[in-house]
Design an enzyme around this catalytic site. Structure first.
Site, PDB file in Angstrom:
ATOM      1  CG  ASN A 197      17.712  36.841  37.705  1.00  0.00           C
ATOM      2  OD1 ASN A 197      18.403  35.816  37.609  1.00  0.00           O
ATOM      3  ND2 ASN A 197      17.980  37.805  38.589  1.00  0.00           N
ATOM      4  CG  PHE A 243      26.100  31.556  38.428  1.00  0.00           C
ATOM      5  CD1 PHE A 243      25.600  32.798  38.776  1.00  0.00           C
ATOM      6  CD2 PHE A 243      26.885  30.882  39.358  1.00  0.00           C
ATOM      7  CE1 PHE A 243      25.862  33.365  40.017  1.00  0.00           C
ATOM      8  CE2 PHE A 243      27.162  31.441  40.602  1.00  0.00           C
ATOM      9  CZ  PHE A 243      26.654  32.689  40.940  1.00  0.00           C
ATOM     10  CB  SER A 267      23.378  33.709  42.663  1.00  0.00           C
ATOM     11  OG  SER A 267      22.322  33.277  41.824  1.00  0.00           O
ATOM     12  CG  ASN A 309      18.353  32.513  40.464  1.00  0.00           C
ATOM     13  OD1 ASN A 309      17.271  32.260  40.991  1.00  0.00           O
ATOM     14  ND2 ASN A 309      18.680  33.723  40.031  1.00  0.00           N
ATOM     15  CB  THR A 310      23.790  28.390  41.960  1.00  0.00           C
ATOM     16  OG1 THR A 310      23.953  29.043  40.694  1.00  0.00           O
ATOM     17  CG2 THR A 310      24.657  27.142  41.998  1.00  0.00           C
ATOM     18  CE  LYS A 338      25.636  41.417  43.722  1.00  0.00           C
ATOM     19  NZ  LYS A 338      25.477  41.729  42.288  1.00  0.00           N
ATOM     20  CG  ASN A 347      22.787  38.661  44.053  1.00  0.00           C
ATOM     21  OD1 ASN A 347      21.933  38.887  43.204  1.00  0.00           O
ATOM     22  ND2 ASN A 347      23.877  37.950  43.786  1.00  0.00           N
TER      23      ASN A 347
END
Length: 344
Positions: A110, A114, A172, A174-175, A206, A235
């Site tokens: 994915n 966010f 994450s 993805n940021t 996390k 993660n």
């Protein structure tokens, strides 16, 4: 019924199927969760960060970002549910498509970014939930935030009065730039600010699986110095094992599911060693059976969480893991879950 429904769900776009699942579970919860999972065996009860968990099995953040189906998840048998990641302002996330099933590998990639409706929209749902277990709220920074520390402290201070615990998500992939907060002065400043903002609510951190041992040691020291109550390890990964065979294996984003299991186990061992067992660890990544959950507990995890396993095993997975864990503990002669932690 899941084996019968799975082909229909898998014929849909992954994000569309995910949305339909959340809507269906929310509707089921409004009916009072008929046929809900029975209470977990008392042998699974444990205490972490001063919180009582009826089962060590939790729903990982990212499944129900906006807290739309909290009661439904508890009805499936989860001992804890973590909603989010929630940011101060709503944001749409990255362009679609952004979720990919790697069916042959029992994995997901994915790059959601966010996507959520903002923390102020989600908190009333969290407050209204019947909460048959422990509720965590996972917070992050908006992609275009000028001051990311301020975004995190805002999220912590808003969530703390409602959540049983709050998770700081700096892991994450993805940021852009978010994972930089896992290191050095940036990490120390962030944790100190969030510690001051949380009041008496337990604060979890996390982290990513793509960390070198030295970075793991730094995180352990910073977490200890700033009173972090538990570490969630870990993660999704930006790495790609050579064993992947799906045509989606080269998509950018975070990889989760079965191929993450070995890396998640390694990070669990690293963090356990770095902390000396002084901080409880919640193990995430590639958990899709009672045997795998039990292995993580015996390797030092106090709790476990799952996400991608639900995609391939269906909503009955939580009930099966609870039943299987109780059986495994008793077969090995343990009388409490706590007795099994770290015994491997």
């Amino acid at each position: 019924m899941f084996p019968l429904l799975r082909p229909a769900l898998f014929s849909l776009d992954a994000e569309q199927a995910h949305g339909l699942t959340i809507d269906g579970l929310a509707s089921w919860a409004r009916l009072g969760t008929p046929f809900a999972a029975p209470p977990p065996d008392p042998i699974l009860h444990s205490k972490v960060a001063g919180l009582h968990f009826a089962s060590p099995l939790g729903l990982a953040a990212g499944v129900d970002k906006n807290g739309d189906a909290i009661d439904g998840w508890f009805g499936l048998g989860f001992g804890s549910v973590e909603i989010g990641t929630l940011t101060p302002l709503p944001q749409p996330g990255n362009p679609k498509p952004r979720i990919f099933r790697l069916v042959e590998d029992r994995a997901i990639i994915n790059r959601l970014g966010f996507n959520n409706g903002g923390i102020d929209a989600a908190l009333p749902r969290a407050k209204a939930a019947r909460r048959k277990g422990v509720l965590g709220i996972n917070v992050g920074a908006n992609k275009d935030a000028v001051d990311r520390v301020a975004d995190y402290t805002h999220g912590v201070s808003r969530a703390a009065p409602i959540a049983d615990y709050v998770t700081i998500n700096i892991s994450s992939p993805n940021t852009p730039g978010l994972r930089d907060l896992q290191h050095g002065t940036a990490l120390a400043e962030l944790l100190a600010a969030c510690d001051a903002a949380r009041g008496t609510t337990p604060l979890f951190l996390k982290i990513a699986p793509d960390l070198e041992p030295a970075a793991t040691d730094d995180i352990a020291r910073a977490a200890t110095a700033n009173h972090i109550d538990a570490l969630i390890v870990s993660n999704t990964t930006i790495s790609r094992p050579e064993t992947l065979t799906s045509r989606h294996a080269t998509e950018t984003g975070g990889l989760s599911g079965a191929p993450l299991a070995s890396l998640a186990r390694a990070r669990l061992a690293d963090v356990r060693q770095a902390t000396g067992g002084a901080i409880p660890i919640i193990s995430v990544g590639g958990i899709d059976s009672a045997a795998e959950a039990y292995a993580r507990i015996r390797a030092g995890a106090s709790l476990v969480q799952l996400y991608s396993g639900l995609v391939y095993e269906g909503p009955g997975l939580a009930r099966r893991i609870n039943t299987g864990l109780a059986t495994l503990l008793k077969c090995d002669g343990f009388t409490t879950l706590a007795d099994a932690i770290g015994t491997a």
